[in-house]
Design an enzyme around this catalytic site. Structure first.
Site, PDB file in Angstrom:
ATOM      1  N   GLY A   1       0.867  -1.170   0.000  1.00 27.17           N
ATOM      2  CA  GLY A   1       0.000   0.000   0.000  1.00 27.17           C
ATOM      3  C   GLY A   1       0.901   1.215   0.000  1.00 27.17           C
ATOM      4  CD  GLU A   2       2.437   6.101  -0.062  1.00 23.31           C
ATOM      5  OE1 GLU A   2       2.542   5.671  -1.221  1.00 23.31           O
ATOM      6  OE2 GLU A   2       3.363   6.690   0.539  1.00 23.31           O
ATOM      7  CB  SER A   3       4.976   2.955   4.199  1.00 21.23           C
ATOM      8  OG  SER A   3       5.696   3.855   3.391  1.00 21.23           O
TER       9      SER A   3
ATOM     10  CB  CYS B   1       5.427  -3.924  -0.924  1.00 20.77           C
ATOM     11  SG  CYS B   1       6.045  -2.748  -2.127  1.00 20.77           S
TER      12      CYS B   1
ATOM     13  NE  ARG C   1       7.689   5.436   1.422  1.00 26.24           N
ATOM     14  CZ  ARG C   1       6.866   6.484   1.357  1.00 26.24           C
ATOM     15  NH1 ARG C   1       7.156   7.609   1.968  1.00 26.24           N
ATOM     16  NH2 ARG C   1       5.765   6.408   0.652  1.00 26.24           N
TER      17      ARG C   1
ATOM     18  CB  ILE D   1       3.972  -2.698  -7.131  1.00 28.93           C
ATOM     19  CG1 ILE D   1       3.531  -3.924  -7.945  1.00 28.93           C
ATOM     20  CG2 ILE D   1       3.098  -1.489  -7.478  1.00 28.93           C
ATOM     21  CD1 ILE D   1       2.147  -4.439  -7.607  1.00 28.93           C
ATOM     22  NE  ARG D   2       5.087   4.807  -6.451  1.00 34.47           N
ATOM     23  CZ  ARG D   2       4.712   5.361  -5.281  1.00 34.47           C
ATOM     24  NH1 ARG D   2       3.696   4.894  -4.606  1.00 34.47           N
ATOM     25  NH2 ARG D   2       5.371   6.388  -4.822  1.00 34.47           N
TER      26      ARG D   2
ATOM     27  CG  HIS E   1       3.097  -6.700  -4.166  1.00 34.39           C
ATOM     28  ND1 HIS E   1       2.004  -6.239  -3.470  1.00 34.39           N
ATOM     29  CD2 HIS E   1       3.909  -5.640  -4.320  1.00 34.39           C
ATOM     30  CE1 HIS E   1       2.132  -4.955  -3.216  1.00 34.39           C
ATOM     31  NE2 HIS E   1       3.287  -4.565  -3.730  1.00 34.39           N
TER      32      HIS E   1
ATOM     33  CD  GLU F   1       0.356  -9.387  -2.611  1.00 35.86           C
ATOM     34  OE1 GLU F   1       1.436  -9.880  -2.251  1.00 35.86           O
ATOM     35  OE2 GLU F   1       0.200  -8.169  -2.836  1.00 35.86           O
TER      36      GLU F   1
HETATM   37  N1  GLN Z   1       5.940   2.854  -2.524  1.00 37.21           N
HETATM   38  C1  GLN Z   1       5.127   2.423  -1.415  1.00 37.21           C
HETATM   39  C2  GLN Z   1       5.597   3.064  -0.112  1.00 37.21           C
HETATM   40  O1  GLN Z   1       6.576   3.683  -0.076  1.00 37.21           O
HETATM   41  C3  GLN Z   1       5.141   0.911  -1.293  1.00 37.21           C
HETATM   42  C4  GLN Z   1       4.536   0.305  -2.521  1.00 37.21           C
HETATM   43  C5  GLN Z   1       3.853  -0.988  -2.314  1.00 37.21           C
HETATM   44  O2  GLN Z   1       3.516  -1.361  -1.196  1.00 37.21           O
HETATM   45  N2  GLN Z   1       3.586  -1.673  -3.394  1.00 37.21           N
HETATM   46  O3  GLN Z   1       4.987   2.963   0.882  1.00 37.21           O
END
Ligand code: GLN
Length: 191
Positions: free
Chosen positions: A46-48, A77, A104, A134-135, A170, A172
């Site tokens: 997600g987005e930390s 992630c 990150r 993913i990012r 990921h 999953e």
């Molecule tokens: N870029 C996100 C972060 O810094 C992490 C990306 C992800 O969980 N797929 O939180």
């Protein structure tokens, strides 16, 4: 045996599907009472920074550390970022539960998402698995007590220390439930 999946953001439903494919009862966790009935927890991507805010807003932030003293926690992630001792390039309030430093969004903007082969050693010899990044963050430093268990090229992408398991990708989002199996086995050892 019931494993919780933090269900605040991201693809928690896919983690639940993976656990169910292994005949494990899996529940979405959105409240402290739900966590109290679990013997393992997955913290999805997600987005930390957003996850930290959401965890505080539902009174779950302070429950994670005590839970991890008893039961295994697997962060993928953004979940990995939250479990790390140090976030190198951003002031994220992390749980500091595993002695790694993590960066990150380390793969930049052009190639910030990709799926490539990774090598893992999950206890039965080296194996190739798919890694969906993913990012993704990158692990920059591993403390002495931290064991590397998967690699993408020269980068360590999955590590463990005690009850804490961390993957920068990921698992999953692939066909294989091998990595979830590894976490389930870790939980079973604590029963
Ligand atoms: N870029 C996100 C972060 O810094 C992490 C990306 C992800 O969980 N797929 O939180």
């Amino acid at each position: 045996m019931r494993i919780g999946v933090l269900a605040l953001q991201g693809d928690f439903a896919k983690h639940i599907e993976m656990l169910e494919s292994l005949d494990v009862e899996a529940i979405p966790v959105k409240k402290p009472e739900e966590l109290a009935h679990c013997c393992g927890l997955i913290m999805p991507g997600g987005e930390s920074t957003t996850l930290v805010k959401l965890l505080h807003s539902i009174d779950l932030f302070d429950k994670i550390k005590p839970f991890s003293q008893k039961w295994p926690v697997f962060g993928t992630c953004a979940g990995a970022i939250l479990l790390s001792n140090e976030v190198a390039n951003h002031p994220v309030q992390s749980f500091q539960l595993i002695d790694i430093s993590i960066r990150r969004n380390a793969y930049g903007t052009q190639v910030d998402s990709f799926s490539e082969s990774i090598r893992a050693d999950l206890g039965s010899g080296p194996e190739a698995l798919e890694g969906v990044f993913i990012r993704a963050p990158q692990i920059e430093r591993l403390g002495d007590g931290v064991k590397a268990i998967a690699w993408h090229g020269d980068d360590v992408v999955m590590v463990e220390q005690g009850n804490i398991l961390v993957a920068t990708f990921h698992p999953e989002l692939t066909e294989s439930n091998r990595i979830h199996q590894y976490f389930v086995d870790k939980v079973k050892q604590m029963l």
